[in-house]
Design an enzyme around this catalytic site. Structure first.
Site, mmCIF file in Angstrom:
data_model
loop_
_atom_site.group_PDB
_atom_site.id
_atom_site.type_symbol
_atom_site.label_atom_id
_atom_site.label_comp_id
_atom_site.label_asym_id
_atom_site.label_seq_id
_atom_site.Cartn_x
_atom_site.Cartn_y
_atom_site.Cartn_z
ATOM 1 N N ASN A 1 29.589 -1.029 5.717
ATOM 2 C CA ASN A 1 30.293 0.177 6.154
ATOM 3 C C ASN A 1 31.773 -0.154 6.311
ATOM 4 O O ASN A 1 32.126 -1.298 6.582
ATOM 5 C CB ASN A 1 29.729 0.630 7.502
ATOM 6 N N HIS B 1 34.972 0.971 8.684
ATOM 7 C CA HIS B 1 35.333 1.707 9.894
ATOM 8 C C HIS B 1 36.855 1.692 10.039
ATOM 9 O O HIS B 1 37.478 0.643 9.867
ATOM 10 C CB HIS B 1 34.666 1.070 11.119
HETATM 11 C C1 GRF Z 1 37.528 6.603 6.200
HETATM 12 O O1 GRF Z 1 38.641 6.527 7.041
HETATM 13 C C2 GRF Z 1 36.487 5.590 6.603
HETATM 14 O O2 GRF Z 1 37.006 4.468 7.228
HETATM 15 C C3 GRF Z 1 35.655 6.333 7.584
HETATM 16 O O3 GRF Z 1 35.614 7.642 7.103
HETATM 17 C C4 GRF Z 1 36.793 7.914 6.363
HETATM 18 C C5 GRF Z 1 36.387 8.510 5.064
HETATM 19 O O4 GRF Z 1 37.492 9.022 4.353
HETATM 20 N N1 GRF Z 1 34.402 5.677 7.814
HETATM 21 P P1 GRF Z 1 37.321 9.584 2.885
HETATM 22 O O5 GRF Z 1 36.194 10.614 2.930
HETATM 23 O O6 GRF Z 1 36.983 8.436 2.000
HETATM 24 O O7 GRF Z 1 38.627 10.208 2.540
#
Ligand code: GRF
Length: 189
Positions: A102, A104
């Site tokens: 994942n 984060h």
């Molecule tokens: C990202 O900031 C990621 O770290 C988090 O959710 C966001 C997703 O952004 N888990 P996107 O949908 O890829 O623009």
């Protein structure tokens, strides 16, 4: 060929970035993108990028054995959560040991856990006057944001940075690092 399955619940800009990064790669392919949101923008991106996408509603997701079998049939080498907001069921974690990662948008263990997603993370970073923030790529276990940390990258937070600006800086870090980390993990195995 190593296969990746991506999971996203929202915009999917990371998905798009990862798809572009591996386009034409002779060893790594994006086998599918999965989402739990029928109207997620990530589905439009998949249409445009010509990547197979699957939508699971809540009932399908709760039928763990069904999801498990569908995913196993794709024989992925890595499952990548990129903005996926549903908890991964224990049977899936057991079926893909050390194969689910994942990203984060903070420097875990800071600003992680249930409810800490999207702009909530950046709002908390700003409210606490942090001077830096960043990204964490980690293995997924049964608890939110608690698996072993694989990689972190940081960016400064200036007193003048708005929450939107912090989000933008974090996204830039994600685009720069996440595909590279995925590639490194897949070439180690
Ligand atoms: C990202 O900031 C990621 O770290 C988090 O959710 C966001 C997703 O952004 N888990 P996107 O949908 O890829 O623009």
């Amino acid at each position: 060929m190593k296969k990746i399955i991506l999971f996203a619940s929202g915009s999917g800009s990371n998905v798009e970035n990862i798809v572009h990064y591996f386009q034409g790669d002779p060893e790594i392919v994006i086998a599918a993108v999965c989402t739990n949101k029928r109207n997620a923008k990530v589905l439009d991106r998949c249409d445009r990028l010509n990547v197979p996408a699957f939508y699971f509603n809540r009932a399908a997701w709760q039928q763990e054995s069904q999801i498990h079998n569908i995913l196993l049939s794709l024989a992925p080498d890595l499952l990548v959560l990129a903005g996926f907001l549903r908890k991964i069921p224990p049977t899936l974690i057991d079926a893909f040991p050390d194969k689910i990662i994942n990203i984060h948008p903070s420097l875990l263990p800071k600003y992680g856990g249930k409810g800490m997603y999207g702009s909530k993370v950046h709002e908390a970073v700003k409210a606490n006057g942090e001077t830096e923030t960043g990204i964490t790529v980690h293995l997924v276990n049964a608890n939110y944001d608690e698996g072993a940390i694989l990689h972190q990258a940081t960016t400064p937070v200036l007193p003048t940075d708005t929450v939107a600006r912090i989000a933008e800086k974090v996204h830039q870090l994600e685009y720069a690092h996440f595909p590279r980390i995925i590639a490194a993990l897949l070439t180690q195995t």
